[in-house]
Design a protein around this motif. Structure first.
Motif, PDB file in Angstrom:
ATOM      1  N   ASP A   8       0.798  -1.230   0.000  1.00  0.00           N
ATOM      2  CA  ASP A   8       0.000   0.000   0.000  1.00  0.00           C
ATOM      3  C   ASP A   8       0.825   1.272   0.000  1.00  0.00           C
ATOM      4  N   ASP A   9       2.158   1.155  -0.029  1.00  0.00           N
ATOM      5  CA  ASP A   9       2.995   2.321  -0.284  1.00  0.00           C
ATOM      6  C   ASP A   9       4.339   1.856  -0.828  1.00  0.00           C
ATOM      7  N   PHE A  10       5.145   2.805  -1.289  1.00  0.00           N
ATOM      8  CA  PHE A  10       6.360   2.458  -2.019  1.00  0.00           C
ATOM      9  C   PHE A  10       7.466   1.935  -1.112  1.00  0.00           C
ATOM     10  N   THR A  11       7.667   2.561   0.047  1.00  0.00           N
ATOM     11  CA  THR A  11       8.718   2.066   0.930  1.00  0.00           C
ATOM     12  C   THR A  11       8.329   0.721   1.530  1.00  0.00           C
ATOM     13  N   GLY A  12       7.033   0.532   1.767  1.00  0.00           N
ATOM     14  CA  GLY A  12       6.573  -0.756   2.255  1.00  0.00           C
ATOM     15  C   GLY A  12       6.820  -1.854   1.236  1.00  0.00           C
ATOM     16  N   ALA A  13       6.654  -1.532  -0.033  1.00  0.00           N
ATOM     17  CA  ALA A  13       6.929  -2.496  -1.094  1.00  0.00           C
ATOM     18  C   ALA A  13       8.405  -2.874  -1.106  1.00  0.00           C
ATOM     19  N   THR A  14       9.274  -1.889  -0.960  1.00  0.00           N
ATOM     20  CA  THR A  14      10.710  -2.144  -0.944  1.00  0.00           C
ATOM     21  C   THR A  14      11.100  -2.963   0.271  1.00  0.00           C
ATOM     22  N   ASP A  15      10.495  -2.658   1.396  1.00  0.00           N
ATOM     23  CA  ASP A  15      10.716  -3.402   2.633  1.00  0.00           C
ATOM     24  C   ASP A  15      10.370  -4.879   2.424  1.00  0.00           C
ATOM     25  N   LEU A  16       9.209  -5.151   1.829  1.00  0.00           N
ATOM     26  CA  LEU A  16       8.787  -6.522   1.579  1.00  0.00           C
ATOM     27  C   LEU A  16       9.712  -7.213   0.579  1.00  0.00           C
ATOM     28  N   ALA A  17      10.056  -6.514  -0.498  1.00  0.00           N
ATOM     29  CA  ALA A  17      10.960  -7.091  -1.492  1.00  0.00           C
ATOM     30  C   ALA A  17      12.305  -7.436  -0.863  1.00  0.00           C
ATOM     31  N   ASN A  18      12.753  -6.603   0.056  1.00  0.00           N
ATOM     32  CA  ASN A  18      14.002  -6.855   0.772  1.00  0.00           C
ATOM     33  C   ASN A  18      13.905  -8.147   1.586  1.00  0.00           C
ATOM     34  N   THR A  19      12.809  -8.322   2.312  1.00  0.00           N
ATOM     35  CA  THR A  19      12.620  -9.525   3.130  1.00  0.00           C
ATOM     36  C   THR A  19      12.620 -10.777   2.273  1.00  0.00           C
ATOM     37  N   LEU A  20      11.869 -10.766   1.184  1.00  0.00           N
ATOM     38  CA  LEU A  20      11.789 -11.938   0.320  1.00  0.00           C
ATOM     39  C   LEU A  20      13.130 -12.247  -0.329  1.00  0.00           C
ATOM     40  N   THR A  21      13.838 -11.202  -0.756  1.00  0.00           N
ATOM     41  CA  THR A  21      15.142 -11.400  -1.380  1.00  0.00           C
ATOM     42  C   THR A  21      16.136 -12.004  -0.402  1.00  0.00           C
ATOM     43  N   ARG A  22      16.147 -11.490   0.821  1.00  0.00           N
ATOM     44  CA  ARG A  22      17.069 -12.013   1.826  1.00  0.00           C
ATOM     45  C   ARG A  22      16.774 -13.476   2.161  1.00  0.00           C
ATOM     46  N   ARG A  23      15.536 -13.897   1.975  1.00  0.00           N
ATOM     47  CA  ARG A  23      15.152 -15.278   2.259  1.00  0.00           C
ATOM     48  C   ARG A  23      15.210 -16.172   1.014  1.00  0.00           C
ATOM     49  N   GLY A  24      15.789 -15.663  -0.055  1.00  0.00           N
ATOM     50  CA  GLY A  24      16.088 -16.526  -1.193  1.00  0.00           C
ATOM     51  C   GLY A  24      15.119 -16.513  -2.343  1.00  0.00           C
ATOM     52  N   MET A  25      14.194 -15.555  -2.379  1.00  0.00           N
ATOM     53  CA  MET A  25      13.296 -15.450  -3.533  1.00  0.00           C
ATOM     54  C   MET A  25      13.771 -14.332  -4.452  1.00  0.00           C
ATOM     55  N   HIS A  26      13.894 -14.638  -5.732  1.00  0.00           N
ATOM     56  CA  HIS A  26      14.219 -13.595  -6.700  1.00  0.00           C
ATOM     57  C   HIS A  26      13.002 -12.690  -6.828  1.00  0.00           C
ATOM     58  N   THR A  27      13.146 -11.435  -6.406  1.00  0.00           N
ATOM     59  CA  THR A  27      12.003 -10.528  -6.269  1.00  0.00           C
ATOM     60  C   THR A  27      12.230  -9.253  -7.060  1.00  0.00           C
ATOM     61  N   VAL A  28      11.197  -8.811  -7.736  1.00  0.00           N
ATOM     62  CA  VAL A  28      11.208  -7.545  -8.457  1.00  0.00           C
ATOM     63  C   VAL A  28      10.078  -6.684  -7.928  1.00  0.00           C
ATOM     64  N   GLN A  29      10.370  -5.416  -7.690  1.00  0.00           N
ATOM     65  CA  GLN A  29       9.343  -4.453  -7.281  1.00  0.00           C
ATOM     66  C   GLN A  29       8.940  -3.622  -8.480  1.00  0.00           C
ATOM     67  N   THR A  30       7.641  -3.567  -8.768  1.00  0.00           N
ATOM     68  CA  THR A  30       7.165  -2.711  -9.844  1.00  0.00           C
ATOM     69  C   THR A  30       6.480  -1.481  -9.252  1.00  0.00           C
ATOM     70  N   ILE A  31       6.534  -0.413  -9.973  1.00  0.00           N
ATOM     71  CA  ILE A  31       5.896   0.832  -9.550  1.00  0.00           C
ATOM     72  C   ILE A  31       4.538   0.889 -10.221  1.00  0.00           C
ATOM     73  N   GLY A  32       3.529   0.466  -9.482  1.00  0.00           N
ATOM     74  CA  GLY A  32       2.212   0.301 -10.060  1.00  0.00           C
ATOM     75  C   GLY A  32       2.148  -0.978 -10.873  1.00  0.00           C
ATOM     76  N   ILE A  33       1.039  -1.183 -11.554  1.00  0.00           N
ATOM     77  CA  ILE A  33       0.851  -2.378 -12.369  1.00  0.00           C
ATOM     78  C   ILE A  33       1.604  -2.216 -13.684  1.00  0.00           C
TER      79      ILE A  33
END
Length: 419
Positions: A8-33
């Motif tokens: 629901d916000d941009f820094t929150g998205a980055t925070d989540l992407a960081n968590t998933l990446t650190r746990r071994g998932m290849h993660t991409v954050q998109t800005i909107g759809i």
């Protein structure tokens, strides 16, 4: 794609992407759809700017993101909000979660904003920030979503017409099977949302394991700690280490701060003690927006020749309240966001490629102004804040920081990490 995420916000998205990446998932954050094809990734985090907009708009944006993620293969949906449960009695957490459950034809989900690494824990349904109840923390004075109640069962109960239950820590500490049994029991009672206690990362790992069959999970980024293991067990992803280093971006670096959190105010003071810093005057900005932005760009152009600099709208609660009273609550916030976005765009035209941004709304304004469409996630700078590199051309090195994250020297540390 395996996991589809809506933030629901941009820094929150980055925070989540960081968590998933650190746990071994290849993660991409998109800005909107994304308008183009889905990026190649195990998990895609769609960053929206829906935390404080009208609930109906937040619901529609979230549903659009959910439908795109499902169409592109997502097997599970994660709705990410702030670890301090930022919301009001009108939403937006409850309405969005209900709409997503309806879309996925699912009867039950959980809500767990815990993030122990950053001091957010839940006990008996009450959210703590460090040693303080949420209602005693600085979040009680948030200008848009003041959090004056720590009881998340009660908070979420005001946002949804459905029953809200609790999975207490005495069950959580027993492990994933006991948690899964509690989920089933609550669902059988007609409860649609369950607040889940968590006081340490092990709790989140067990909650994640117990949530493998849920169509929808909601929570803070910490809730995602246990999810990658589910996909490894199912042999959907290989075992990986954390994030790889992103290519370095040289040139001048700027800090743009719009957050008014206590942590950010301390970071602004620490950085300003050693580097050039310029506060935005909201009254002057309201009177002559283009002139004010041009003057700030001129100031930055000269200062950046010698080193990093800071432009900020961050202010203590009493100053924010006074400005809101004078200019209007929503109008003041929108005006500041537009100005910081215009400043970012102007600096980019001058060749600046390194941006440290404080605040979710500010981050949204900046990445939109820079026309960033997606982010590659790099190593963590501070809990919840990774180094990021934009796709496309030109490439920007970015650190997008939620207001309450990072230590006193975060701005200096982030600029160094992006160098």
């Amino acid at each position: 794609m395996i996991l589809g995420c809506i933030a629901d916000d941009f820094t929150g998205a980055t925070d989540l992407a960081n968590t998933l990446t650190r746990r071994g998932m290849h993660t991409v954050q998109t800005i909107g759809i994304p308008k183009a094809a889905a990026p190649e990734a195990d998990a895609i985090v769609v960053a929206l700017k829906s935390r404080t907009i009208p609930a109906a708009e937040a619901v529609q944006q979230s549903l659009d993101a959910c439908r795109w993620l499902k169409a592109n293969g997502a097997k599970q949906i994660f709705f990410k909000y702030c670890s301090t449960f930022d919301s009001t009695d009108q939403g937006n957490i409850g309405p969005v979660a209900d709409a997503l459950l309806d879309e996925l034809q699912s009867p039950f989900t959980i809500a767990c904003p815990a993030f122990p690494e950053n001091g957010r824990t839940i006990y008996l349904g009450h959210l703590f920030v460090g040693n303080e109840l949420l209602s005693d923390s600085s979040m009680r004075n948030h200008p848009l979503t003041p959090m004056k109640d720590s009881n998340l069962v009660r908070v979420l109960g005001k946002q949804t017409p459905h029953k809200v239950g609790l999975v207490p820590w005495k069950i959580v500490k027993q492990g994933a099977p006991a948690i899964a049994e509690a989920f089933a029991a609550l669902e059988a009672e007609g409860i649609r949302h369950a607040i889940v206690d968590a006081v340490e990362d092990k709790d989140l790992e067990n909650i994640g394991a117990a949530s493998s069959a849920l169509a929808l999970i909601t929570g803070g980024s910490g809730m995602a700690i246990g999810l990658p293991a589910n996909f490894r067990v199912a042999r959907l992803i290989p075992k990986r280490e954390g994030a790889s280093a992103v290519p370095k971006i040289g040139g001048p670096g700027i800090v743009l701060s719009g957050s008014c959190s206590a942590a950010t105010l301390g970071q602004v003071a620490a950085f300003a003690a050693k580097h050039p810093a310029h506060a935005i005057d909201p009254v002057a900005l309201a009177a002559a927006p283009e002139k004010a932005v041009a003057e700030l760009l001129g100031w930055a152009r000269e200062k950046l020749k010698k080193g990093p600099a800071l432009i900020y709208a961050s202010a203590p609660p009493e100053r924010v309240a006074a400005i809101q009273a004078q200019l209007g609550r929503e109008q003041a916030g929108t005006m500041i966001e537009h100005a910081l976005g215009a400043i970012a765009s102007g600096l980019a035209d001058q060749g600046v490629r390194r941006f440290v941004v404080a605040g979710g709304e500010t981050s949204g304004a900046v990445v939109s102004a820079l026309k960033v469409e997606a982010l590659e996630i790099g190593p963590q700078i501070a809990p919840g804040v990774p180094a990021c590199l934009s796709y496309g051309s030109p490439r920007y090195a970015l650190a997008l920081k939620s207001g309450n994250f990072g230590g006193p020297q975060f701005f200096t540390e982030a600029l160094k990490a992006l160098a």
